[in-house]
Design a protein around this motif. Sequence first.
Motif, PDB file in Angstrom:
ATOM      1  N   GLY A 182       0.818  -1.205   0.000  1.00  0.00           N
ATOM      2  CA  GLY A 182       0.000   0.000   0.000  1.00  0.00           C
ATOM      3  C   GLY A 182       0.853   1.256   0.000  1.00  0.00           C
ATOM      4  O   GLY A 182       2.067   1.205  -0.181  1.00  0.00           O
ATOM      5  N   ALA A 183       0.204   2.358   0.190  1.00  0.00           N
ATOM      6  CA  ALA A 183       0.893   3.648   0.156  1.00  0.00           C
ATOM      7  C   ALA A 183       1.403   4.033   1.540  1.00  0.00           C
ATOM      8  O   ALA A 183       0.767   3.740   2.553  1.00  0.00           O
ATOM      9  N   MET A 184       2.549   4.702   1.554  1.00  0.00           N
ATOM     10  CA  MET A 184       3.033   5.313   2.786  1.00  0.00           C
ATOM     11  C   MET A 184       2.024   6.403   3.143  1.00  0.00           C
ATOM     12  O   MET A 184       1.748   7.284   2.316  1.00  0.00           O
ATOM     13  N   PRO A 185       1.435   6.371   4.326  1.00  0.00           N
ATOM     14  CA  PRO A 185       0.447   7.400   4.680  1.00  0.00           C
ATOM     15  C   PRO A 185       1.046   8.813   4.582  1.00  0.00           C
ATOM     16  O   PRO A 185       2.151   9.066   5.069  1.00  0.00           O
ATOM     17  N   GLU A 186       0.304   9.686   3.926  1.00  0.00           N
ATOM     18  CA  GLU A 186       0.774  11.062   3.748  1.00  0.00           C
ATOM     19  C   GLU A 186       1.084  11.730   5.076  1.00  0.00           C
ATOM     20  O   GLU A 186       1.983  12.557   5.170  1.00  0.00           O
ATOM     21  N   GLU A 187       0.325  11.379   6.099  1.00  0.00           N
ATOM     22  CA  GLU A 187       0.522  11.985   7.411  1.00  0.00           C
ATOM     23  C   GLU A 187       1.912  11.678   7.967  1.00  0.00           C
ATOM     24  O   GLU A 187       2.468  12.462   8.726  1.00  0.00           O
ATOM     25  N   ILE A 188       2.478  10.544   7.591  1.00  0.00           N
ATOM     26  CA  ILE A 188       3.840  10.212   8.006  1.00  0.00           C
ATOM     27  C   ILE A 188       4.825  11.058   7.209  1.00  0.00           C
ATOM     28  O   ILE A 188       5.797  11.586   7.751  1.00  0.00           O
ATOM     29  N   CYS A 189       4.551  11.223   5.923  1.00  0.00           N
ATOM     30  CA  CYS A 189       5.410  12.068   5.089  1.00  0.00           C
ATOM     31  C   CYS A 189       5.439  13.501   5.611  1.00  0.00           C
ATOM     32  O   CYS A 189       6.467  14.171   5.531  1.00  0.00           O
ATOM     33  N   TYR A 190       4.319  13.972   6.146  1.00  0.00           N
ATOM     34  CA  TYR A 190       4.255  15.328   6.687  1.00  0.00           C
ATOM     35  C   TYR A 190       5.271  15.538   7.807  1.00  0.00           C
ATOM     36  O   TYR A 190       5.739  16.657   8.019  1.00  0.00           O
ATOM     37  N   LEU A 191       5.619  14.466   8.514  1.00  0.00           N
ATOM     38  CA  LEU A 191       6.604  14.589   9.588  1.00  0.00           C
ATOM     39  C   LEU A 191       7.977  14.982   9.036  1.00  0.00           C
ATOM     40  O   LEU A 191       8.822  15.477   9.769  1.00  0.00           O
ATOM     41  N   ARG A 192       8.201  14.765   7.751  1.00  0.00           N
ATOM     42  CA  ARG A 192       9.458  15.183   7.123  1.00  0.00           C
ATOM     43  C   ARG A 192       9.437  16.639   6.722  1.00  0.00           C
ATOM     44  O   ARG A 192      10.462  17.316   6.757  1.00  0.00           O
ATOM     45  N   PHE A 193       8.293  17.126   6.291  1.00  0.00           N
ATOM     46  CA  PHE A 193       8.268  18.430   5.654  1.00  0.00           C
ATOM     47  C   PHE A 193       7.525  19.510   6.423  1.00  0.00           C
ATOM     48  O   PHE A 193       7.684  20.680   6.151  1.00  0.00           O
ATOM     49  N   ASP A 194       6.708  19.119   7.362  1.00  0.00           N
ATOM     50  CA  ASP A 194       6.019  20.105   8.179  1.00  0.00           C
ATOM     51  C   ASP A 194       6.878  20.452   9.384  1.00  0.00           C
ATOM     52  O   ASP A 194       7.839  19.775   9.696  1.00  0.00           O
ATOM     53  N   LYS A 195       6.500  21.474  10.078  1.00  0.00           N
ATOM     54  CA  LYS A 195       7.221  21.850  11.291  1.00  0.00           C
ATOM     55  C   LYS A 195       6.814  20.975  12.461  1.00  0.00           C
ATOM     56  O   LYS A 195       7.254  21.182  13.572  1.00  0.00           O
ATOM     57  N   ILE A 196       5.980  19.970  12.189  1.00  0.00           N
ATOM     58  CA  ILE A 196       5.514  19.057  13.231  1.00  0.00           C
ATOM     59  C   ILE A 196       6.662  18.218  13.759  1.00  0.00           C
ATOM     60  O   ILE A 196       6.774  17.974  14.946  1.00  0.00           O
ATOM     61  N   GLY A 197       7.525  17.743  12.875  1.00  0.00           N
ATOM     62  CA  GLY A 197       8.550  16.797  13.299  1.00  0.00           C
ATOM     63  C   GLY A 197       9.888  17.005  12.629  1.00  0.00           C
ATOM     64  O   GLY A 197      10.061  17.909  11.812  1.00  0.00           O
ATOM     65  N   ASP A 198      10.832  16.150  12.988  1.00  0.00           N
ATOM     66  CA  ASP A 198      12.191  16.213  12.459  1.00  0.00           C
ATOM     67  C   ASP A 198      12.567  14.911  11.765  1.00  0.00           C
ATOM     68  O   ASP A 198      13.717  14.490  11.790  1.00  0.00           O
ATOM     69  N   LEU A 199      11.602  14.239  11.155  1.00  0.00           N
ATOM     70  CA  LEU A 199      11.852  12.961  10.514  1.00  0.00           C
ATOM     71  C   LEU A 199      12.767  13.168   9.311  1.00  0.00           C
ATOM     72  O   LEU A 199      12.375  13.719   8.294  1.00  0.00           O
ATOM     73  N   ALA A 200      14.017  12.738   9.464  1.00  0.00           N
ATOM     74  CA  ALA A 200      15.025  12.958   8.424  1.00  0.00           C
ATOM     75  C   ALA A 200      15.214  11.756   7.520  1.00  0.00           C
ATOM     76  O   ALA A 200      15.685  11.901   6.401  1.00  0.00           O
ATOM     77  N   GLU A 201      14.843  10.562   7.994  1.00  0.00           N
ATOM     78  CA  GLU A 201      15.099   9.355   7.215  1.00  0.00           C
ATOM     79  C   GLU A 201      13.907   8.412   7.256  1.00  0.00           C
ATOM     80  O   GLU A 201      13.469   8.004   8.332  1.00  0.00           O
ATOM     81  N   ILE A 202      13.372   8.115   6.066  1.00  0.00           N
ATOM     82  CA  ILE A 202      12.321   7.112   5.901  1.00  0.00           C
ATOM     83  C   ILE A 202      12.775   6.178   4.797  1.00  0.00           C
ATOM     84  O   ILE A 202      13.051   6.630   3.679  1.00  0.00           O
ATOM     85  N   THR A 203      12.859   4.879   5.107  1.00  0.00           N
ATOM     86  CA  THR A 203      13.181   3.906   4.066  1.00  0.00           C
ATOM     87  C   THR A 203      12.036   2.904   3.958  1.00  0.00           C
ATOM     88  O   THR A 203      11.389   2.582   4.951  1.00  0.00           O
ATOM     89  N   ALA A 204      11.806   2.427   2.738  1.00  0.00           N
ATOM     90  CA  ALA A 204      10.744   1.454   2.506  1.00  0.00           C
ATOM     91  C   ALA A 204      11.062   0.687   1.225  1.00  0.00           C
ATOM     92  O   ALA A 204      11.979   1.048   0.473  1.00  0.00           O
ATOM     93  N   ASP A 205      10.301  -0.365   0.995  1.00  0.00           N
ATOM     94  CA  ASP A 205      10.429  -1.153  -0.238  1.00  0.00           C
ATOM     95  C   ASP A 205       9.548  -0.516  -1.298  1.00  0.00           C
ATOM     96  O   ASP A 205       8.424  -0.953  -1.544  1.00  0.00           O
ATOM     97  N   CYS A 206      10.044   0.547  -1.897  1.00  0.00           N
ATOM     98  CA  CYS A 206       9.226   1.331  -2.819  1.00  0.00           C
ATOM     99  C   CYS A 206       9.907   1.585  -4.158  1.00  0.00           C
ATOM    100  O   CYS A 206       9.507   2.473  -4.895  1.00  0.00           O
ATOM    101  N   ASP A 207      10.910   0.793  -4.496  1.00  0.00           N
ATOM    102  CA  ASP A 207      11.598   0.944  -5.771  1.00  0.00           C
ATOM    103  C   ASP A 207      10.641   0.540  -6.892  1.00  0.00           C
ATOM    104  O   ASP A 207      10.244  -0.627  -6.977  1.00  0.00           O
ATOM    105  N   PRO A 208      10.237   1.479  -7.754  1.00  0.00           N
ATOM    106  CA  PRO A 208       9.255   1.146  -8.791  1.00  0.00           C
ATOM    107  C   PRO A 208       9.768   0.135  -9.818  1.00  0.00           C
ATOM    108  O   PRO A 208       8.986  -0.493 -10.511  1.00  0.00           O
ATOM    109  N   VAL A 209      11.067  -0.066  -9.910  1.00  0.00           N
ATOM    110  CA  VAL A 209      11.650  -1.019 -10.856  1.00  0.00           C
ATOM    111  C   VAL A 209      11.600  -2.446 -10.309  1.00  0.00           C
ATOM    112  O   VAL A 209      11.537  -3.414 -11.060  1.00  0.00           O
TER     113      VAL A 209
END
Length: 140
Positions: free
Chosen positions: A95-122
């Motif tokens: 499934g999709a990485m929930p957008e709300e988790i992605c927001y922790l990288r780009f919003d001022k909510i959090g300091d999430l600097a590293e997210i890794t997943a099995d998402c290589d489209p190839v």
Amino acid sequence: ISCEDNEVIEISLASNRLSGTIPPEFALGGLGGKVSSIDLSQNSIGGSLPSEIGDFHNLEVLDLKFNSFEGAIPIELKQLTKLTTLLLHSNKFDGAMPEEICYLRFDKIGDLAEITADCDPVDTFDHVICDDETCCTFCY
């Protein structure tokens, strides 16, 4: 397990041949509010990741790589606003990485600097949808 003032602050059980699933009760007893790091990497833990993972409010590092977790990535991870590292690759999440988790990288909510997943489209075995430019820092 690392303790400080008789409180558990770090759970590191990497490469211990652990198997089975994580029960929803694992955050009971207030433990969730005190732990800053959980490393369960390189085991054989499977099943879905319980939504109670969101109860670990002081969690800064969650390392679950190289296990057999499956199903959706729980949206409750968005509650981990102190998270700096989230390593989910080499599992069977889908499934999709929930957008709300992605927001922790780009919003001022959090300091999430590293997210890794099995998402290589190839890679045909990867089943997580997570854009490596707008959310995941690396797709395996």
